[in-house]
Design an enzyme around this catalytic site. Structure first.
Site, short mmCIF file in Angstrom:
data_model
loop_
_atom_site.label_atom_id
_atom_site.label_comp_id
_atom_site.label_asym_id
_atom_site.label_seq_id
_atom_site.Cartn_x
_atom_site.Cartn_y
_atom_site.Cartn_z
N ARG A 102 0.88 -1.17 0.00
CA ARG A 102 0.00 0.00 0.00
C ARG A 102 0.91 1.22 0.00
NH1 ARG A 102 -5.24 1.46 3.60
NH2 ARG A 102 -6.07 0.10 1.99
N HIS A 129 -7.49 0.87 -6.31
CA HIS A 129 -7.66 0.00 -5.14
C HIS A 129 -8.34 -1.30 -5.59
CE1 HIS A 129 -7.76 -1.27 -1.12
NE2 HIS A 129 -8.58 -0.40 -0.58
N GLN A 132 -10.11 -3.82 -3.04
CA GLN A 132 -11.40 -3.34 -2.54
C GLN A 132 -12.49 -3.63 -3.55
OE1 GLN A 132 -12.27 -1.75 0.53
NE2 GLN A 132 -14.28 -2.24 -0.28
N ASP A 219 -17.21 7.49 -1.27
CA ASP A 219 -15.93 7.39 -0.55
C ASP A 219 -15.60 8.78 -0.02
OD1 ASP A 219 -13.43 6.55 0.37
OD2 ASP A 219 -12.48 6.62 -1.60
N CYS A 259 -16.27 1.87 0.85
CA CYS A 259 -15.06 1.08 1.12
C CYS A 259 -14.63 1.18 2.58
CB CYS A 259 -13.95 1.52 0.19
SG CYS A 259 -13.59 3.28 0.29
N ARG A 287 -13.74 -8.40 2.00
CA ARG A 287 -12.32 -8.16 1.74
C ARG A 287 -11.51 -9.41 2.06
NH1 ARG A 287 -10.06 -3.11 1.74
NH2 ARG A 287 -8.26 -4.27 0.98
#
Ligand code: CP
Ligand code: NVA
Length: 300
Positions: A102, A129, A132, A219, A259, A287
């Site tokens: 990440r 991402h 996700q 988001d 998310c 996830r």
């Protein structure tokens, strides 16, 4: 499939195959079946940004699969002191079976894959991402049965989530609509690709984007690394909120996805969040299953 650097690298068949395996792993776990598909495998997890879900789901996912995960913070790694990623890649490749990273720049993830000799998984960059969105697609299919004729709308910043959702929606055959203020659009090349390969709408009008939507996604207004833009972004995104009024133009049975982490009262109203908490936390749980599927595909 050698790496998971971005969703655009995967075919529709590869995406569906990951989702099918994720469903299977979820089913097995629910029924107390815990097969050690990755016995003895080691995953390094490099974090240059904070994380709750990604870190804990990868770590427990590796444990459940019989493998081992190492948490590598940039505060401790030499990478944080300037050791080049191409050297880090070649060193870690000699100890580990896979790396999850990440970070900020997508190029760093691509370089890790280029110079290393083990699978690399993108656990979020400023650009995308993918992990996700695999969990999001899994959740959408779980609730809606399949992707056919579905409309997914995204309200807010054209950020990493918007970029990956756009690709995931188009690849699985969903319509994709995004409402964002001028200057905060998703990646231009990805939008061009979406226009050429699917049904895509970009607008500044949140009601136009959410009209008849089956899935309403949002988001945060300021992503990790944009903390100093917070005040400016609060102004730009005022009105870009998923609330009861917006939900009234979506389909009656529309689901809400986020998310997480969520900022109630900013991108999402508290009452909408709570009304849809079941599917939002199912998404968070997924996830784990989606990532275990990715790990099995790449490390087995
Ligand atoms: N959604 C997500 O990636 O959460 P974390 O930042 O907590 O990992
Ligand atoms: N856009 C958010 C997503 C967090 C999972 C960020 O990058 O901070």
């Amino acid at each position: 499939m050698k790496h998971l650097l971005k969703l655009g690298d995967l075919t529709k068949e590869e995406i569906l195959s990951i989702l099918n395996l994720a469903d299977q792993l979820k089913y097995e776990r629910k029924n107390g079946v815990n097969k050690k598909y990755l016995e003895g495998k080691k995953l390094g997890m490099i974090f240059q940004k904070s994380s709750t879900r990604t870190r804990v789901s990868f770590e427990t996912g590796m444990y459940e699969l019989g493998g081992y995960a190492l948490f590598l913070s940039n505060r401790d790694l030499q990478i944080g002191r300037g050791e080049p990623v191409e050297d880090t890649a070649r060193v870690l490749s000699r100890y580990l079976d896979g790396i999850m990273i990440r970070t900020f720049a997508q190029k760093e993830v691509e370089d890790l894959a280029r110079y290393g000799s083990i699978p690399v998984i993108n656990g979020l960059t400023d650009y995308c991402h993918p992990c996700q969105v695999l969990a999001d697609l899994m959740t959408i299919r779980e609730y809606k049965g399949n992707f056919r004729n579905l409309k997914l709308c995204f309200i807010g910043d054209g950020n990493n989530m918007a970029n990956s959702l756009m690709v995931g929606a188009v690849k699985t055959g969903m319509k994709f609509a995004i409402a964002c203020p001028k200057g905060y659009e998703p990646d231009a090349a990805l939008m061009q690709w979406a226009k050429e390969n699917g049904e895509f709408l970009m607008t500044e009008d949140i009601f136009e984007a959410a009209e008849g939507a089956d899935v309403v996604y949002t988001d945060v207004w300021a992503s990790m690394g944009q903390e100093e833009e917070k005040a400016k972004r609060e102004q730009a995104f005022a009105g870009y909120q998923v609330n009861g009024k917006l939900m009234s133009v979506a389909k009656k049975d529309a689901m809400v996805q986020h998310c997480l982490p969520a900022h109630r009262g900013e991108e999402i109203a508290a009452e909408v969040f709570e009304a849809h908490a079941a599917e939002i936390f199912e998404e968070a749980e997924n996830r784990l299953h989606a990532q275990k599927a990715v790990l099995c595909k790449l490390l087995r």
